[in-house]
Design an enzyme around this catalytic site. Structure first.
Site, short mmCIF file in Angstrom:
data_model
loop_
_atom_site.label_atom_id
_atom_site.label_comp_id
_atom_site.label_asym_id
_atom_site.label_seq_id
_atom_site.Cartn_x
_atom_site.Cartn_y
_atom_site.Cartn_z
N ASP A 9 0.87 -1.17 0.00
CA ASP A 9 0.00 0.00 0.00
C ASP A 9 0.92 1.23 0.00
OD1 ASP A 9 -2.24 1.77 0.60
OD2 ASP A 9 -1.47 1.82 2.65
N ASP A 11 -0.24 5.14 0.81
CA ASP A 11 -0.54 6.17 1.82
C ASP A 11 -0.61 5.54 3.21
OD1 ASP A 11 -0.87 8.48 0.05
OD2 ASP A 11 -2.52 7.29 -0.76
N GLU A 18 -0.85 11.39 4.57
CA GLU A 18 -2.20 11.96 4.69
C GLU A 18 -2.25 13.35 5.34
OE1 GLU A 18 -4.56 10.90 3.03
OE2 GLU A 18 -4.57 8.73 2.91
N GLY A 52 -10.02 7.18 -1.48
CA GLY A 52 -10.18 7.84 -2.78
C GLY A 52 -10.56 9.30 -2.58
N GLY A 53 -9.80 10.19 -3.21
CA GLY A 53 -10.02 11.62 -3.01
C GLY A 53 -11.38 12.10 -3.50
N HIS A 82 -10.60 17.64 -7.58
CA HIS A 82 -9.64 16.57 -7.34
C HIS A 82 -8.40 16.72 -8.23
CE1 HIS A 82 -8.09 12.36 -7.40
NE2 HIS A 82 -8.16 12.61 -6.10
N THR A 122 -2.82 0.55 -4.45
CA THR A 122 -3.23 1.74 -3.71
C THR A 122 -4.52 2.34 -4.26
OG1 THR A 122 -2.54 3.98 -3.07
CG2 THR A 122 -1.78 3.21 -5.19
N ASN A 128 0.44 10.43 -8.20
CA ASN A 128 0.91 10.65 -6.83
C ASN A 128 1.93 9.59 -6.42
OD1 ASN A 128 -1.00 12.65 -6.83
ND2 ASN A 128 -2.41 11.62 -5.44
C1 XBP Z 1 -5.37 6.09 0.37
C2 XBP Z 1 -6.43 7.04 0.23
C3 XBP Z 1 -6.33 8.02 -0.81
C4 XBP Z 1 -5.63 9.30 -0.53
C5 XBP Z 1 -6.04 10.31 -1.56
O1 XBP Z 1 -5.90 4.89 0.90
O2 XBP Z 1 -7.42 6.99 0.93
O3 XBP Z 1 -7.65 8.35 -1.08
O4 XBP Z 1 -5.98 9.80 0.74
O5 XBP Z 1 -5.69 9.91 -2.83
P1 XBP Z 1 -5.02 3.56 0.90
P2 XBP Z 1 -6.40 10.52 -4.13
O6 XBP Z 1 -3.74 3.88 1.60
O7 XBP Z 1 -5.81 2.57 1.68
O8 XBP Z 1 -4.83 3.15 -0.55
O9 XBP Z 1 -6.85 11.91 -3.80
O10 XBP Z 1 -5.33 10.50 -5.19
O11 XBP Z 1 -7.57 9.63 -4.48
MG MG Z 2 -2.95 3.15 3.43
#
Ligand code: XBP
Ligand code: MG
Length: 257
Positions: A9, A11, A18, A52-53, A82, A122, A128
């Site tokens: 993963d 983030d 975050e 997801g943003g 976004h 991810t 990103n």
């Molecule tokens: C990651 C997320 C993402 C980011 C934002 O979750 O929740 O939505 O916060 O990314 P994970 P985008 O680590 O479980 O994959 O704005 O590019 O969608």
């Molecule tokens: Mg994560």
């Protein structure tokens, strides 16, 4: 089955992106669009329930800002916000202020030296992922990953298992040949739904999450001079007093347990 591949993963797992990355970039995009929305640290913790943003912006409007007068084309409006957020996020990363978590670089290098295959699964946007790898690791490191499963490549984001199934399919691997590294409840649900084994490194937003089903739960991957703490997991008893940080030997022992 022998361990063949590690799936990461991004983030929260590779980097604490975050609070000082995504959240700040969302607020910059809102400001630029003339919106008075402010996603505080505390509010963002609640908004992280949805991955997801774009999905997160919609969740915010549905649950936390119901009086906002929605434009006729809400989908396009959210997509525009976004896109602006992604651009701000990539700029933040390019300034180099968002490092990898402790032990991540070492573990990736060790895995490569041992011939393990690497992949990413991810929810975030692929741009990103590239920006994080380029600025926190190296431009070449993007090629270390055989598959980068990201964002809208699958219709259902985590906690759905789709992104992990996508990576398995692309790599022609069975779940038993892989180990996944995650940081959140949505992440463990997603990987668990694809029948994968999971090692969790918790982060500041996820310490209270339910990680039932994880093989090992750690506070961090750690380094020889920065030992990890074992928080739990079904195979936590495999860890001995000599294990101070997560290396491939320990990953293999957890995988085969
Ligand atoms: C990651 C997320 C993402 C980011 C934002 O979750 O929740 O939505 O916060 O990314 P994970 P985008 O680590 O479980 O994959 O704005 O590019 O969608
Ligand atoms: Mg994560």
């Amino acid at each position: 089955m022998a361990l063949e591949a590690l799936v990461f993963d991004v983030d929260g797992t590779l980097s604490e992106t975050e609070r000082d990355g995504h959240r700040v970039a969302f607020n910059m995009a809102f400001d630029e669009a003339g919106l008075d929305w402010n996603w505080t640290d505390a509010l963002y913790g609640e908004l992280l329930a949805v991955t997801g943003g774009k999905e997160r912006i919609r969740f915010y409007l549905d649950k936390f800002n119901t009086s906002f007068k929605r434009p006729d084309d809400l989908v396009e409006f959210i997509a525009g916000l976004h896109a602006s957020k992604t651009s701000h996020y990539v700029t933040l990363l390019s300034k180099g202020g968002i490092p990898l978590r402790t032990g991540v670089k070492r573990l990736l290098e060790e895995a490569r030296a041992e011939g393990l295959r690497l992949a990413i699964a991810t929810t975030t946007t692929v741009n990103n992922v590239h920006a994080l790898l380029e600025h926190a690791l190296s431009a070449e490191s993007i090629d270390w990953f055989e598959v980068i499963g990201a964002g809208d490549v699958v219709p259902a984001k985590k906690p759905a298992p789709d992104i992990y199934n996508y990576v398995l399919e692309k790599m022609h691997l069975k779940p038993e040949q892989c180990m996944v590294f995650e940081d959140s409840a949505n992440g463990i649900k997603s990987a668990g739904g694809a029948s994968l084994s999971i090692i969790i490194t918790v982060d500041s937003y996820t310490t209270q999450h339910d990680f039932t089903g994880a093989k090992l739960i750690l506070d961090q991957m750690g380094e020889p001079d920065q030992p990890f703490k074992v928080i739990g997991g079904s195979q936590a008893s495999i860890v001995t007093d000599d294990d101070k940080y997560l290396n491939i030997d320990l990953v293999r022992r957890i995988h085969s347990a």
